[in-house]
Each structure stands twice: as C-alpha cells, then as structure tokens.
Motif scaffolding. Structure first.
Motif, PDB file in Angstrom:
ATOM      1  N   VAL A  43       3.507 -33.925  58.215  1.00  0.00           N
ATOM      2  CA  VAL A  43       3.814 -32.568  57.808  1.00  0.00           C
ATOM      3  C   VAL A  43       2.770 -32.218  56.750  1.00  0.00           C
ATOM      4  O   VAL A  43       2.734 -32.812  55.672  1.00  0.00           O
ATOM      5  CB  VAL A  43       5.246 -32.434  57.239  1.00  0.00           C
ATOM      6  CG1 VAL A  43       5.492 -31.007  56.776  1.00  0.00           C
ATOM      7  CG2 VAL A  43       6.278 -32.854  58.273  1.00  0.00           C
ATOM      8  N   HIS A 122       3.971 -42.085  59.213  1.00  0.00           N
ATOM      9  CA  HIS A 122       4.319 -40.699  58.905  1.00  0.00           C
ATOM     10  C   HIS A 122       3.772 -40.357  57.523  1.00  0.00           C
ATOM     11  O   HIS A 122       3.786 -41.186  56.615  1.00  0.00           O
ATOM     12  CB  HIS A 122       5.832 -40.481  58.929  1.00  0.00           C
ATOM     13  CG  HIS A 122       6.233 -39.071  58.628  1.00  0.00           C
ATOM     14  ND1 HIS A 122       6.097 -38.060  59.552  1.00  0.00           N
ATOM     15  CD2 HIS A 122       6.720 -38.507  57.505  1.00  0.00           C
ATOM     16  CE1 HIS A 122       6.510 -36.919  59.002  1.00  0.00           C
ATOM     17  NE2 HIS A 122       6.892 -37.178  57.764  1.00  0.00           N
ATOM     18  N   HIS A 124       3.950 -37.044  54.691  1.00  0.00           N
ATOM     19  CA  HIS A 124       4.473 -35.731  54.310  1.00  0.00           C
ATOM     20  C   HIS A 124       3.785 -35.321  53.017  1.00  0.00           C
ATOM     21  O   HIS A 124       3.836 -36.055  52.033  1.00  0.00           O
ATOM     22  CB  HIS A 124       5.989 -35.790  54.116  1.00  0.00           C
ATOM     23  CG  HIS A 124       6.613 -34.438  53.995  1.00  0.00           C
ATOM     24  ND1 HIS A 124       7.527 -33.977  54.905  1.00  0.00           N
ATOM     25  CD2 HIS A 124       6.425 -33.446  53.102  1.00  0.00           C
ATOM     26  CE1 HIS A 124       7.891 -32.744  54.557  1.00  0.00           C
ATOM     27  NE2 HIS A 124       7.232 -32.415  53.474  1.00  0.00           N
TER      28      HIS A 124
END
Length: 132
Positions: A43, A122, A124
């Motif tokens: 993100v 991941h 973010h």
C-alpha cells in the motif's frame, strides 16, 4: 544488529542506488527485486495498492529517474519475529535536489524462507503529516 534491520537498511541502499542512477547494471535491479516475495503486496503512501508485477514494472522503468536521491532510515522497531516471518516498522526520509523533502512511516512484513532468507511480503507506507 537485528537481521531484519540490516535487511531494511541494505534494501534501501539498493533502492537509492538504482533510482539515483548510481547503479545502472540490470543485475542490480534483479538483485533488488530478488528481495521481494513473488506474492508481494504494497500500500503506497497515497493509498494505491501494488503487487509484485507492479513493483517489478516500477523498478525496471525507474532506474536513474531520481538523480541526487538521498534516503535515510530511522526508528527501526521490531514488532514481531518468529521462525516463519517478522514485522518491522521504520521511518523513511527522502530528499531530491530542488524538490520538497518527504517523510513516511513504513511497516514491512517479512516471510522467512526455510534457508533463513528474508523476503519482503507486504509493505505499508503512510505519509507523515506536516505540522502547520
């Protein structure tokens, strides 16, 4: 130093070298991309999602696109660590000649391979709000 912290720092060196144009060999980009899991998701600071294919396209197209880029990492914090993964938060500062400095808060989730390697699973990132 924690191996996860070492990885965050060394990965950002590779990113800075690639984006600034300090490293231009295709192998450099390949070495950078090898740090990310095939299932990688992200993100971005503005809320846009990105997968491994998008990350690959970004890095392959952005080599040398930010001459003079300076990156600084601080406030590394180990949130979670286990045999199969880890989570680390950090603060990232970027500056470019003639551009406004940026700051973001980031959290990376790692997968650990059976051989003990760390892969970014991941990421973010969130812009740090400017004090007015």
């Amino acid at each position: 130093m924690n191996p996860c912290f070492d990885d965050v720092l060394s990965t950002h060196v590779l990113i800075r070298e690639w984006l600034s144009g300090a490293a231009t060999a295709p192998e450099h980009c390949a070495n950078l991309l090898a740090r990310f899991s095939p299932g990688f998701t992200m993100v971005a600071p503005g809320g846009k999602p990105l997968d491994h294919a998008g990350l690959t396209a970004f890095f392959q197209g952005a080599g040398g696109s930010r001459p003079g880029l300076i990156m600084r990492i601080s406030d590394l914090t180990l949130i979670q660590d286990s045999a199969t993964g880890a989570t680390v938060s950090y603060r990232e500062f970027q500056s470019l000649p003639g551009a406004e400095n940026t700051e973001r808060l980031s959290t990376v989730v790692y997968d650990k391979t059976p051989a003990g390697s760390l892969l970014w699973r991941h990421l973010h990132e969130t812009w740090v709000a400017r004090a007015d």
